[in-house]
Design a protein around this motif. Structure first.
Motif, mmCIF file in Angstrom:
data_model
loop_
_atom_site.group_PDB
_atom_site.id
_atom_site.type_symbol
_atom_site.label_atom_id
_atom_site.label_comp_id
_atom_site.label_asym_id
_atom_site.label_seq_id
_atom_site.Cartn_x
_atom_site.Cartn_y
_atom_site.Cartn_z
ATOM 1 N N GLN A 1 0.831 -1.202 0.000
ATOM 2 C CA GLN A 1 0.000 0.000 0.000
ATOM 3 C C GLN A 1 0.865 1.252 0.000
ATOM 4 N N ASN A 2 1.946 1.227 0.784
ATOM 5 C CA ASN A 2 2.832 2.387 0.862
ATOM 6 C C ASN A 2 3.507 2.706 -0.470
ATOM 7 N N VAL A 3 3.586 1.734 -1.367
ATOM 8 C CA VAL A 3 4.161 1.964 -2.691
ATOM 9 C C VAL A 3 3.104 2.476 -3.662
ATOM 10 N N VAL A 4 1.958 1.786 -3.726
ATOM 11 C CA VAL A 4 0.993 2.109 -4.782
ATOM 12 C C VAL A 4 0.118 3.324 -4.489
ATOM 13 N N LEU A 5 -0.231 3.556 -3.222
ATOM 14 C CA LEU A 5 -1.158 4.657 -2.938
ATOM 15 C C LEU A 5 -0.553 6.030 -3.226
ATOM 16 N N PRO A 6 0.667 6.321 -2.774
ATOM 17 C CA PRO A 6 1.233 7.630 -3.132
ATOM 18 C C PRO A 6 1.367 7.825 -4.652
ATOM 19 N N ILE B 1 -10.783 1.951 -7.062
ATOM 20 C CA ILE B 1 -11.402 1.287 -8.213
ATOM 21 C C ILE B 1 -12.482 2.157 -8.826
ATOM 22 N N SER B 2 -13.243 2.850 -7.984
ATOM 23 C CA SER B 2 -14.348 3.679 -8.476
ATOM 24 C C SER B 2 -13.926 5.112 -8.805
ATOM 25 N N MET C 1 1.677 -5.852 -10.530
ATOM 26 C CA MET C 1 1.411 -4.859 -11.576
ATOM 27 C C MET C 1 1.812 -5.400 -12.959
ATOM 28 N N SER C 2 2.855 -6.221 -13.003
ATOM 29 C CA SER C 2 3.249 -6.803 -14.290
ATOM 30 C C SER C 2 2.205 -7.802 -14.783
ATOM 31 N N TRP C 3 1.363 -8.291 -13.865
ATOM 32 C CA TRP C 3 0.265 -9.184 -14.227
ATOM 33 C C TRP C 3 -1.041 -8.413 -14.431
ATOM 34 N N SER C 4 -0.946 -7.092 -14.574
ATOM 35 C CA SER C 4 -2.087 -6.200 -14.818
ATOM 36 C C SER C 4 -3.042 -6.083 -13.631
ATOM 37 N N VAL C 5 -2.544 -6.300 -12.430
ATOM 38 C CA VAL C 5 -3.344 -6.066 -11.234
ATOM 39 C C VAL C 5 -3.415 -4.552 -11.040
ATOM 40 N N THR C 6 -4.586 -4.039 -10.739
ATOM 41 C CA THR C 6 -4.763 -2.593 -10.596
ATOM 42 C C THR C 6 -4.383 -2.129 -9.197
ATOM 43 N N THR C 7 -4.243 -0.818 -9.057
ATOM 44 C CA THR C 7 -3.953 -0.232 -7.747
ATOM 45 C C THR C 7 -5.036 -0.606 -6.736
ATOM 46 N N VAL D 1 -4.597 -4.127 -5.569
ATOM 47 C CA VAL D 1 -3.477 -4.228 -4.628
ATOM 48 C C VAL D 1 -3.930 -3.775 -3.238
ATOM 49 N N LEU D 2 -4.684 -2.691 -3.185
ATOM 50 C CA LEU D 2 -5.160 -2.181 -1.895
ATOM 51 C C LEU D 2 -6.127 -3.160 -1.231
ATOM 52 N N LEU D 3 -6.957 -3.825 -2.014
ATOM 53 C CA LEU D 3 -7.851 -4.842 -1.452
ATOM 54 C C LEU D 3 -7.060 -6.061 -0.977
#
Length: 180
Positions: free
Chosen positions: A14-19, A82-83, A147-153, A156-158
């Motif tokens: 989370q600390n990587v993707v959220l910012p 997501i929304s 992310m390389s597998w196309s998982v969204t931000t 990842v948070l979920l």
């Protein structure tokens, strides 16, 4: 220890993707800084009162309660991301995670001495920073792979939200002494 390590990996994810997500949405480093404060500020401001409260309640229930608060905030972060919800909603969810962490930290630290024999305390205390540092390395690597597998931000948070279940499960399984 293992449950805490796995949950910490999610936190560092989370600390990587959220910012990065917030910066992408706002193009403002200042707003990113506010988001980081929303997570860490409650730890600074609420740790002492949370420690006092944690000493007045059943530690197991307190720890589960704090995990649920953090998980709820993380679920909201995932859903709001997501929304593409307004940034202020992400701020509230991030603050919720920070408040849950502020409630958790003093109680979690106080539990450790009651879980191990006095002669093993030094070793168990040294495992805590090893867990944190290991998760600091592992979390971003896991994010990169996801992310390389196309998982969204948001996904990842979920995923991070689900990692709170590890600690909750562990807390429910351990025997804690009553506080006098």
């Amino acid at each position: 220890w293992t449950a805490n390590f796995l949950s910490s990996i999610g936190t560092w994810m989370q600390n990587v993707v959220l910012p990065a997500y917030v910066y992408q949405r706002t193009d403002s480093a200042s707003i990113v800084g506010v988001f980081i404060f929303a997570q860490l500020g409650p730890l600074l401001l609420l740790s002492i009162p949370a420690g006092v409260l944690a000493d007045k309640f059943d530690r197991r229930k307190w720890l589960v309660f704090s995990q649920i608060i953090q998980m709820t905030g993380s679920v909201c972060l995932g859903i709001f991301t997501i929304s593409h919800a307004p940034i202020w909603t992400l701020f509230i969810a991030q603050t919720t995670v920070g408040i849950g962490n502020a409630f958790n930290a003093p109680a979690f630290s106080a539990v450790l001495p009651s879980l191990v024999k006095p002669e093993d305390l030094g070793g168990s205390i040294s495992l805590s920073p090893a867990s944190v540092n290991g998760s600091r390395v592992t979390g971003p690597v896991v994010v990169a792979i996801m992310m390389s597998w196309s998982v969204t931000t948001g996904q990842v948070l979920l995923f991070n939200a689900a990692t709170y279940l590890y600690v909750t499960w562990a807390v429910l399984r351990i025997k804690l002494p009553d506080i006098a």
